[in-house]
Design a protein around this motif. Structure first.
Motif, mmCIF file in Angstrom:
data_model
loop_
_atom_site.group_PDB
_atom_site.id
_atom_site.type_symbol
_atom_site.label_atom_id
_atom_site.label_comp_id
_atom_site.label_asym_id
_atom_site.label_seq_id
_atom_site.Cartn_x
_atom_site.Cartn_y
_atom_site.Cartn_z
ATOM 1 N N MET A 66 87.872 43.278 -32.948
ATOM 2 C CA MET A 66 87.641 42.225 -31.962
ATOM 3 C C MET A 66 86.345 41.474 -32.288
ATOM 4 N N VAL A 67 85.345 42.181 -32.796
ATOM 5 C CA VAL A 67 84.087 41.526 -33.185
ATOM 6 C C VAL A 67 84.356 40.538 -34.320
ATOM 7 N N LEU A 68 85.073 40.982 -35.334
ATOM 8 C CA LEU A 68 85.325 40.108 -36.482
ATOM 9 C C LEU A 68 86.166 38.896 -36.066
ATOM 10 N N ALA A 69 87.109 39.116 -35.139
ATOM 11 C CA ALA A 69 87.924 37.992 -34.655
ATOM 12 C C ALA A 69 87.050 36.986 -33.910
ATOM 13 N N ALA A 70 86.099 37.470 -33.121
ATOM 14 C CA ALA A 70 85.226 36.563 -32.359
ATOM 15 C C ALA A 70 84.315 35.761 -33.291
ATOM 16 N N VAL A 71 83.896 36.388 -34.384
ATOM 17 C CA VAL A 71 83.067 35.668 -35.363
ATOM 18 C C VAL A 71 83.904 34.575 -36.028
ATOM 19 N N ALA A 72 85.115 34.965 -36.464
ATOM 20 C CA ALA A 72 85.949 34.034 -37.228
ATOM 21 C C ALA A 72 86.453 32.875 -36.379
ATOM 22 N N THR A 73 86.833 33.172 -35.123
ATOM 23 C CA THR A 73 87.486 32.121 -34.330
ATOM 24 C C THR A 73 86.487 31.303 -33.518
ATOM 25 N N HIS A 74 85.526 31.975 -32.908
ATOM 26 C CA HIS A 74 84.627 31.256 -32.006
ATOM 27 C C HIS A 74 83.187 31.188 -32.521
ATOM 28 N N GLY A 75 82.953 31.715 -33.703
ATOM 29 C CA GLY A 75 81.611 31.632 -34.271
ATOM 30 C C GLY A 75 80.575 32.446 -33.519
ATOM 31 N N VAL A 76 81.005 33.509 -32.821
ATOM 32 C CA VAL A 76 80.021 34.363 -32.136
ATOM 33 C C VAL A 76 79.130 35.013 -33.216
ATOM 34 N N PRO A 77 77.803 34.924 -33.090
ATOM 35 C CA PRO A 77 76.922 35.432 -34.140
ATOM 36 C C PRO A 77 76.771 36.963 -34.068
ATOM 37 N N ALA A 78 77.846 37.655 -34.438
ATOM 38 C CA ALA A 78 77.879 39.107 -34.238
ATOM 39 C C ALA A 78 77.846 39.868 -35.563
ATOM 40 N N THR A 79 77.153 40.996 -35.520
ATOM 41 C CA THR A 79 77.096 41.914 -36.666
ATOM 42 C C THR A 79 77.565 43.293 -36.190
ATOM 43 N N ILE A 80 77.885 44.149 -37.157
ATOM 44 C CA ILE A 80 78.385 45.495 -36.854
ATOM 45 C C ILE A 80 77.518 46.513 -37.581
ATOM 46 N N THR A 81 77.153 47.599 -36.884
ATOM 47 C CA THR A 81 76.478 48.706 -37.579
ATOM 48 C C THR A 81 77.410 49.915 -37.582
ATOM 49 N N ARG A 82 77.396 50.667 -38.668
ATOM 50 C CA ARG A 82 78.192 51.896 -38.760
ATOM 51 C C ARG A 82 77.244 53.052 -39.041
ATOM 52 N N GLY A 83 76.819 53.697 -37.966
ATOM 53 C CA GLY A 83 75.850 54.785 -38.087
ATOM 54 C C GLY A 83 76.532 56.113 -38.378
ATOM 55 N N SER A 84 75.781 57.003 -38.986
ATOM 56 C CA SER A 84 76.302 58.353 -39.237
ATOM 57 C C SER A 84 75.931 59.273 -38.069
ATOM 58 N N ASN A 85 76.310 60.541 -38.159
ATOM 59 C CA ASN A 85 76.074 61.496 -37.057
ATOM 60 C C ASN A 85 74.593 61.540 -36.710
ATOM 61 N N THR A 86 74.308 61.307 -35.435
ATOM 62 C CA THR A 86 72.933 61.114 -34.994
ATOM 63 C C THR A 86 72.484 62.306 -34.140
ATOM 64 N N TYR A 87 71.200 62.660 -34.251
ATOM 65 C CA TYR A 87 70.661 63.775 -33.462
ATOM 66 C C TYR A 87 69.254 63.406 -33.024
ATOM 67 N N GLY A 88 68.761 64.115 -32.000
ATOM 68 C CA GLY A 88 67.419 63.854 -31.488
ATOM 69 C C GLY A 88 67.392 64.079 -29.989
ATOM 70 N N PRO A 89 66.277 63.678 -29.329
ATOM 71 C CA PRO A 89 66.150 63.910 -27.893
ATOM 72 C C PRO A 89 67.125 63.084 -27.061
ATOM 73 N N TYR A 90 67.501 63.595 -25.894
ATOM 74 C CA TYR A 90 68.364 62.937 -24.904
ATOM 75 C C TYR A 90 69.822 62.862 -25.332
ATOM 76 N N GLN A 91 70.274 63.758 -26.228
ATOM 77 C CA GLN A 91 71.703 63.741 -26.583
ATOM 78 C C GLN A 91 72.458 64.701 -25.670
ATOM 79 N N TYR A 92 73.479 64.194 -25.024
ATOM 80 C CA TYR A 92 74.275 64.981 -24.077
ATOM 81 C C TYR A 92 74.805 66.241 -24.775
ATOM 82 N N PRO A 93 74.701 67.393 -24.115
ATOM 83 C CA PRO A 93 74.950 68.661 -24.819
ATOM 84 C C PRO A 93 76.405 69.022 -25.091
ATOM 85 N N GLU A 94 77.278 68.026 -25.225
ATOM 86 C CA GLU A 94 78.637 68.299 -25.700
ATOM 87 C C GLU A 94 78.716 68.121 -27.222
#
Ligand code: NAD
Ligand code: TYD
Length: 345
Positions: A161-189
């Protein structure tokens, strides 16, 4: 931080990475940050307790699927960073409805509002899981998306949907693809905080299958600086991998946590595997590094600090392991058979 970033809307800012990102922005002098969050089981005002009184901080309790609320919140914002999502793979295996609603439809609603309000930067926070299982090598941004869980499929849908919005309506959107994240305030599931909090309570640590699956761990502050780099320097329509470069087998991480807490390894309990469990994720990060980004936190130090944080912040996580958590725990783990540990280790 750049001068034109005067007001950033952070959706999902009461969750794990979002709350760390809000703190990160305020510390770097962004004058106004609005958190927009539905406060699902994973959202928590306590994650923002130390910044609630900051003069530039504002909180809106609402759903990203609600067009009217989104429109009101976005008025006057220069940038939107979308963290809001259903995020736990195991829950998506039990019921995926909310994953589709928030991760696909919610993303679409945000993009439509960003277009109407002429938002200048829209960063959509996605995940390395959209690439699917990666038996060898490293995923590059141009690789095909082959998601294998309802969670990762819904995240891939949001990206489309992000790529479609960029292509059709020129929304200035970027995408990040992060890896498994850890640190404080992570819900304990999630894996690391679940292993730490179970170990602190002397409960078994449930390891899916043989535990030799590999995840590329990144500290939450390195993930935040990666998102900041994309916000400031990313090119609309492009995706950027944010990987910590710390591949570890789950079993090794669990053992390291037990060692840090002085607990015995026999707390580890191998249980029936997750359905469709991706064996390995790995990211090539040259594209983001070319914009000047580098991860700063070595895994062993980050894990030590995180274990210490959970040891000191029982006031934060004990209330989260409540009746609703116990109900989820029973549904996800209750019927899983305990299996024999692999004899190759
Ligand atoms: P989280 O589950 O801790 O937080 C999600 C937040 O979104 C919560 O505050 C929740 O209340 C909010 N939210 C959910 N549905 C909403 C809705 N409909 N409207 C408004 N708010 C809603 O998640 P996290 O681990 O901080 O992940 C944040 C983002 O980063 C997600 O998009 C996730 O896919 C992505 N990501 C996470 C990881 C990871 O390892 N945790 C790795 C890569 C990418
Ligand atoms: P998780 O934190 O759920 O992240 P993801 O599945 O999105 O990568 O799990 C990380 C790894 O740990 C994954 O291989 C599944 C495994 N895992 C367990 O072995 N036991 C558990 O109880 C959990 C929650 C995860």
């Amino acid at each position: 931080m750049r001068q034109d970033l005067r007001h950033v809307l952070v959706t999902g800012g009461a969750g794990f990475i979002g709350s760390n990102f809000v703190r990160y922005l305020l510390e770097r002098g962004v004058p106004r940050v609005t958190v927009y969050d539905k406060l699902t089981y994973a959202g928590n005002r306590a994650n923002l307790a130390d910044i609630e009184d900051h003069p530039g901080f504002r909180f809106i309790h609402a759903d990203i699927c609600d067009r009217a609320d989104v429109a009101t919140a976005m008025r006057g914002c220069d940038a939107v960073v979308n963290f809001a999502a259903e995020t736990h793979v195991d829950r998506s295996l039990l019921d995926a409805d909310d994953f589709l609603r928030t991760n696909v439809v919610g993303t679409h609603v945000l993009l439509e509002a960003a277009r109407e309000h002429g938002v200048r930067h829209f960063v959509h926070v996605s995940t390395d899981e959209v690439y699917g299982d990666v038996p060898v090598g490293e995923s590059r941004e141009e690789d095909p998306l082959r998601p294998r869980s309802p969670y990762s499929a819904s995240k891939a849908g949001g990206e489309m949907m992000v790529l479609a919005a960029v292509a059709t309506h020129g929304v200035p959107a970027t995408i990040t693809r992060g890896s498994n994240t850890y640190g404080p305030y992570q819900y304990p599931e999630k894996f690391i905080p679940l292993m730490i909090t179970n170990a602190l309570e002397g409960r078994p640590l449930p390891i899916y299958g043989d535990g030799l699956q590999v995840r590329d761990w990144i500290h939450v502050l390195d993930h935040c600086s990666g998102i900041e780099t994309v916000l400031l320097k990313g090119k609309p329509g492009e995706a950027y991998n944010i990987g910590g470069g710390n591949p570890r087998q789950n079993l090794d991480v669990a053992r390291e946590i037990l060692d840090l807490l002085g607990q015995p390894h026999d707390l580890i309990q191998h249980v029936e595997d997750r359905l469709g469990h991706d064996r390995r994720y790995a990211l090539a990060t040259g594209k983001l590094r070319a914009l000047g980004w580098r991860p700063q936190v070595p895994f062993e130090q980050g894990l030590r600090d995180t274990v210490e944080w959970y040891r000191e912040r029982r006031d934060w996580w004990e209330p989260l392991r409540d009746a609703a958590f116990a109900e989820y725990y029973g549904r996800n783990y209750g019927s899983r058979a305990v299996i024999k540990a692999p004899d190759n280790r």
